[in-house]
Structures are given as C-alpha cells and as structure tokens.
Scaffold this motif. Structure first.
Motif, PDB file in Angstrom:
ATOM      1  N   PRO A 187      -1.104  10.128 -11.991  1.00 41.07           N
ATOM      2  CA  PRO A 187      -0.241   9.279 -12.819  1.00 41.07           C
ATOM      3  C   PRO A 187       0.513   8.189 -12.043  1.00 41.07           C
ATOM      4  O   PRO A 187       1.127   7.332 -12.652  1.00 41.07           O
ATOM      5  N   HIS A 188       0.429   8.229 -10.692  1.00 40.40           N
ATOM      6  CA  HIS A 188       1.346   7.415  -9.888  1.00 40.40           C
ATOM      7  C   HIS A 188       1.271   5.911 -10.206  1.00 40.40           C
ATOM      8  O   HIS A 188       2.284   5.275 -10.509  1.00 40.40           O
ATOM      9  N   HIS A 189       0.089   5.338 -10.128  1.00 43.26           N
ATOM     10  CA  HIS A 189       0.004   3.885 -10.338  1.00 43.26           C
ATOM     11  C   HIS A 189       0.183   3.497 -11.797  1.00 43.26           C
ATOM     12  O   HIS A 189       0.701   2.422 -12.107  1.00 43.26           O
ATOM     13  N   GLU A 190      -0.229   4.393 -12.668  1.00 46.61           N
ATOM     14  CA  GLU A 190       0.006   4.158 -14.090  1.00 46.61           C
ATOM     15  C   GLU A 190       1.527   4.059 -14.324  1.00 46.61           C
ATOM     16  O   GLU A 190       2.003   3.184 -15.043  1.00 46.61           O
ATOM     17  N   ALA A 191       2.259   4.964 -13.676  1.00 51.36           N
ATOM     18  CA  ALA A 191       3.724   4.969 -13.811  1.00 51.36           C
ATOM     19  C   ALA A 191       4.330   3.714 -13.180  1.00 51.36           C
ATOM     20  O   ALA A 191       5.263   3.116 -13.725  1.00 51.36           O
ATOM     21  N   GLU A 192       3.773   3.287 -12.045  1.00 51.72           N
ATOM     22  CA  GLU A 192       4.301   2.076 -11.390  1.00 51.72           C
ATOM     23  C   GLU A 192       4.141   0.854 -12.287  1.00 51.72           C
ATOM     24  O   GLU A 192       5.031   0.005 -12.379  1.00 51.72           O
ATOM     25  N   ILE A 193       2.974   0.766 -12.946  1.00 49.96           N
ATOM     26  CA  ILE A 193       2.736  -0.359 -13.860  1.00 49.96           C
ATOM     27  C   ILE A 193       3.759  -0.308 -14.996  1.00 49.96           C
ATOM     28  O   ILE A 193       4.398  -1.306 -15.330  1.00 49.96           O
ATOM     29  N   GLY A 219      12.886   9.942  -8.381  1.00 53.93           N
ATOM     30  CA  GLY A 219      11.525  10.440  -8.572  1.00 53.93           C
ATOM     31  C   GLY A 219      10.578   9.598  -7.725  1.00 53.93           C
ATOM     32  O   GLY A 219      10.923   8.491  -7.314  1.00 53.93           O
ATOM     33  N   TRP A 220       9.392  10.111  -7.495  1.00 53.05           N
ATOM     34  CA  TRP A 220       8.446   9.454  -6.589  1.00 53.05           C
ATOM     35  C   TRP A 220       8.046   8.061  -7.073  1.00 53.05           C
ATOM     36  O   TRP A 220       8.109   7.077  -6.321  1.00 53.05           O
ATOM     37  N   HIS A 221       7.617   7.965  -8.348  1.00 49.43           N
ATOM     38  CA  HIS A 221       7.042   6.696  -8.828  1.00 49.43           C
ATOM     39  C   HIS A 221       8.002   5.516  -8.710  1.00 49.43           C
ATOM     40  O   HIS A 221       7.608   4.421  -8.329  1.00 49.43           O
ATOM     41  N   GLU A 278      10.383   4.949  -6.683  1.00 47.72           N
ATOM     42  CA  GLU A 278      10.676   4.507  -5.309  1.00 47.72           C
ATOM     43  C   GLU A 278       9.782   3.330  -4.923  1.00 47.72           C
ATOM     44  O   GLU A 278      10.242   2.310  -4.407  1.00 47.72           O
ATOM     45  N   ASP A 279       8.482   3.480  -5.186  1.00 47.23           N
ATOM     46  CA  ASP A 279       7.530   2.441  -4.796  1.00 47.23           C
ATOM     47  C   ASP A 279       7.788   1.149  -5.555  1.00 47.23           C
ATOM     48  O   ASP A 279       7.722   0.053  -4.993  1.00 47.23           O
ATOM     49  N   THR A 280       8.050   1.293  -6.847  1.00 42.56           N
ATOM     50  CA  THR A 280       8.282   0.102  -7.666  1.00 42.56           C
ATOM     51  C   THR A 280       9.528  -0.638  -7.187  1.00 42.56           C
ATOM     52  O   THR A 280       9.534  -1.868  -7.076  1.00 42.56           O
ATOM     53  N   VAL A 307       0.859  -1.187   0.000  1.00 41.62           N
ATOM     54  CA  VAL A 307       0.000   0.000   0.000  1.00 41.62           C
ATOM     55  C   VAL A 307       0.894   1.235   0.000  1.00 41.62           C
ATOM     56  O   VAL A 307       1.859   1.313   0.765  1.00 41.62           O
ATOM     57  N   CYS A 308       0.571   2.179  -0.895  1.00 42.04           N
ATOM     58  CA  CYS A 308       1.369   3.404  -0.971  1.00 42.04           C
ATOM     59  C   CYS A 308       1.304   4.137   0.363  1.00 42.04           C
ATOM     60  O   CYS A 308       0.212   4.417   0.870  1.00 42.04           O
ATOM     61  N   GLY A 309       2.457   4.449   0.887  1.00 42.44           N
ATOM     62  CA  GLY A 309       2.517   5.099   2.198  1.00 42.44           C
ATOM     63  C   GLY A 309       2.570   6.609   2.078  1.00 42.44           C
ATOM     64  O   GLY A 309       2.356   7.175   1.004  1.00 42.44           O
TER      65      GLY A 309
HETATM   66 ZN   LIG Z   1       2.908   4.634  -4.330  1.00 45.48          ZN
END
Ligand SMILES: [Zn+2]
Length: 467
Positions: free
Chosen positions: A232-238, A203-205, A207-209, A27-29
């Motif tokens: 755009p965050h989850h789109e970018a993660e995918i 960049g932010w995206h 980091e999560d990936t 889960v995105c924190g």
């Molecule tokens: Zn996230």
C-alpha cells in the motif's frame, strides 16, 4: 532519447524533466533495524546507475532518499536488545552507509531522516484533516481512503480486495478498515513527539510524502522503489500528496524494481535464506557485486545464487581484462575498418539500450559481442592504436554510468595478480637488502629482469616497471 517505464501509466515514456536541467528524484530508503541485505543492494545500485546516467546526460540530479528511522520494527529491535530506538537506527544506518560506500553508491544528494521532519509531517496531517481526508480517533489519525477516488490506480487493486486485505488486523479506531494510519497514538516504551492529537509518532507513508514535498513541492520527476512498495505504500503516498495539492500525477515517472529471490523464494529471516551485503562483499569484490546487480532486467525478479555470482565474476573479469589490455596497446598497425564498424555498433547499441529504460543487460551484451573480436585483433596486433584508444575511452564512459571497473586492480584481474606477485617479490628483496644479503636480492632482480620487469631502488621504496 531516454525513455523510462512509468508504473502508473504502464508505458515507456520519453523522459522530459519538469525543470529543464534539474531532475528531482526520490527513492524510498531503508528502515534501519537490521543489516542491509542483498535485495537492498539490487535496488540501490540500480537507482545509483539511473542517477549516474541522468548525470551523464547532462542533468543536475537532486537524488533524495528518506530514512525511516522511527518504525515498529526498530522499536521491537530496541526492546529486544534493551537499547534506545535511536541507537538501533543509528547503528544500522551507519552499516548501510558503509556497505553502500563500498558498492560505490555515491549519487544520493541527501539522506533525510524522518525524525528530522516531524513538524512537516504534523503540518501535512493538519492539512489532510482540514480537507476532510483524515480524522483523529483514539489518539491516532487516519487517512479516509474512500474519499480519495483514485486510490488503487497505481496498483490496480480493487476496493473489495483491499477490504479483504485490510480485515486481517481489524482496528476499532478506524472508520473503515481500508483507512491507513498517519499518526500513531503513544504506547508505553515507544519514542514520541507532541502533536495536536497528543503524544505519538508518524506513520510510515506520511514520512516519505512530507520529506519529498519539503524539497520537491507538489510535483516532481521520479519516484523509485521496489515492486513490494507499490501497495500500500506508494498508493498511500499518492493519496496523501494529491489530496493536499490536487496535482495529478504528483510524480511523472513511478519506477519499481523487481525483487531479488533465492531459489524462487523471497529472501526472509524465517526461511533462513537471508544474505547480508556485508557477507556478499566478503566473498566478492564490490565491482562484481555491482555488475551482478545491474546485469539483468530490472523490472523482473532477479534469481540470486552463488553459482550465478561466480558466472558474473567470470564475465566481469573479461570486461576488466579488455579495458586493461586496451590501456596498454603497444603497437600501431593499419586501421581496421571492419573492426571499427563492430566497435561503433557496440557503442551505439550500448547507449540505445540505456535509453530504453536502462536495459543495462542489453548494453553489456553489446560489449560482449565485440569483445572476442577486439581480443583477437589485439593478439594478432591488427588495427590502429587510435581505434583502441577510442574504445578504451568508450569503456571509461560506460564506467562513469555503471561504476563496474575497479579504480585499482584488487588482485583478481590478470594484471592485478601479476602486480601483486611482483610487489611481494620486491618486498622480499627489500628485506634481503636490509639484511645485506645482496647476492640473493640481486638474484631476484635478475629473475624479474628476465621477465622484462625493470627494478629501480630508491631511498624509500623499490619501484618496478614493465619494459
Ligand atoms: Zn517510501
């Protein structure tokens, strides 16, 4: 069988885990640059209930939450207040943990801070460059959005719309304005790390990936966040993950919880309708806050108001009272078959609702339907003790999942209030006894005894019992 709504396929899908008994959930924190607000409470209490329900169903849940501890907002805050960025993020992360602890959000297995994963982030960016999905430019690195064909699949954004949105802040270093940043080149007064592209920060995206892939590899079960993170965050993660691994979809269940609004508006500092979790916890017990945050349809926006909180408090107290009365049934009358049917029905409906994409509100509704009937039977001293014990046991199982019952009465239920009153009378009695004013202390004892409260003076403390 448990079904979860997956935002990618837009379907309620039966939950099948990838690794048998193990569930990998990300889960995105938070980005700790300010006090956590009540929107955070909604999201993280919900995902806490999801993790607890999965555990209840026998899964071992690895619940991973990232912490974006390097970010523009943190840096801006640090510059404003003349401290280091790390001090800002540590301070607000500590506050986040504190309020989440009070809210009993205790299912997270690991909080992973981005700055602990810089080498993993750099490795991913290198791979993306090697595969042609990313390019360095002017000290930064960007993701080439056009090369990833599925971009926009989660959010349903069409490319023209993206270009419109992207042109707000044109960046000359980008090949295309839709491209997003993976590595930000160094600017003065900013924290930095060395990389093959020079000093900079992630960049932010990405980091999560990087964090998710570090523990869950190329394919995992659940990824959660708020609807505001879809684009755009989850789109970018995918895009980042699938460009590297070619595994599609890299997450089986994309879950997105609705926003929390105040009078129809998004909560924000500029609208001056910003409420922190700390403030809310000063006004309401944590269990009431939890109850309010989950007693709704999680896919929809939640309207917050103090009136709604007060209503939730009244409903919550009914549940607490019911559980308390069930634990102190002091009669054993004839088995009531009709009542039993109602009780069984409520229990069935509760778990059906939970299995249906965690429809917590429906689940509580089932309990509220049977509640007046149980209360009536209790006051009429109808029904067998075992029936009541079983329903009490069911409420305890509800509590394993939702954590809405106080471990000890905090003085707001009837039993709690009476307990507090007796405790203070006893304290007063002890003071009188210390001053050898036995006549007065004995009077208090006899008043309490008339109310069926027995008093036992021990060396350390006065104990009392309901007779
Ligand atoms: Zn996230």
């Amino acid at each position: 069988m448990l079904k979860l709504y997956d935002s990618l396929s837009k379907k309620n899908k039966p939950f099948v885990s990838l690794h048998g008994n193990r569930v990998y959930m990300f889960v995105c924190g938070i980005t700790p640059y300010d006090s956590p607000h009540i929107g955070h409470a909604r999201a993280y209490v919900f995902y806490d209930v999801l993790a607890k329900y999965l555990k209840y169903k026998g899964y071992n849940v690895f619940y991973l939450q990232n912490v974006t501890d390097v970010d523009d907002k943190i840096i801006a805050r640090a510059l404003e207040s003349g401290v280091k960025a790390g001090e800002v993020s540590s301070k607000y992360f500590a506050e986040y943990r504190e309020v989440m602890g009070k809210l009993k959000v205790d299912s997270v297995t690991l909080y992973a801070k981005s700055t602990d994963y810089i080498s993993e982030i750099i490795d991913l960016i290198k791979k993306l460059i090697k595969k042609g999905y990313a390019y360095p430019s002017d000290g930064s690195v960007y993701f080439r959005v056009n090369k990833f064909e599925k971009f926009g699949e989660l959010s349903g954004q069409i490319m023209e719309k993206l270009e419109e949105g992207a042109s707000i802040e044109p960046d000359d270093a980008k090949e295309d304005q839709k491209d997003f940043v993976l590595w930000k080149g160094y600017k003065e007064n900013e924290p930095y790390w060395d990389s093959p592209w020079g000093r900079g920060r992630p960049g932010w995206h990405i980091e999560d990936t990087a964090i998710a892939m570090c523990y869950f590899r190329e394919h995992y079960d659940i990824h959660g966040g708020g609807v505001d993170l879809i684009f755009p965050h989850h789109e970018a993660e995918i895009a980042q993950a699938e460009a590297i691994t070619d595994v599609h979809p890299f997450v089986n269940y994309w879950m997105h919880i609705g926003m929390l609004n105040i009078r129809g508006e998004k909560m924000s500092k500029s609208l001056k309708n910003f409420i922190t979790v700390k403030d809310l916890l000063n006004k309401y017990p944590p269990e009431v806050v939890r109850f309010f945050m989950i007693n709704n349809e999680h896919l929809k926006p939640l309207e917050f108001s103090f009136e709604a909180m007060d209503t939730a408090k009244v409903s919550h107290e009914k549940l607490v009272r019911l559980r308390n009365s069930l634990s102190t049934v002091d009669f054993d009358s004839e088995f009531d078959a009709e009542l039993q049917r109602e009780m069984d029905h409520a229990e069935e409906r509760f778990f059906e609702a939970m299995d249906n994409d965690l429809s917590v509100r429906e689940g509580f509704a089932a309990i509220f339907t049977v509640l007046p009937k149980i209360n009536k039977a209790l006051s009429d001293m109808h029904g067998g003790r075992e029936q009541y014990n079983n329903f009490h046991d069911f409420l305890n199982r509800v509590n394993l999942i939702t954590d809405i019952f106080p471990e000890e009465d905090r003085g707001y239920s009837e039993a709690g209030r009476i307990g507090t009153l007796i405790d203070s009378l006893n304290q007063y009695r002890e003071e009188l006894r210390e001053k050898k004013r036995y006549e007065e202390s004995d009077r208090i004892r006899s008043i309490l005894e008339k109310s069926n409260i027995s008093i036992e003076d021990t060396k350390k403390k006065t104990k009392w019992n309901k007779r």
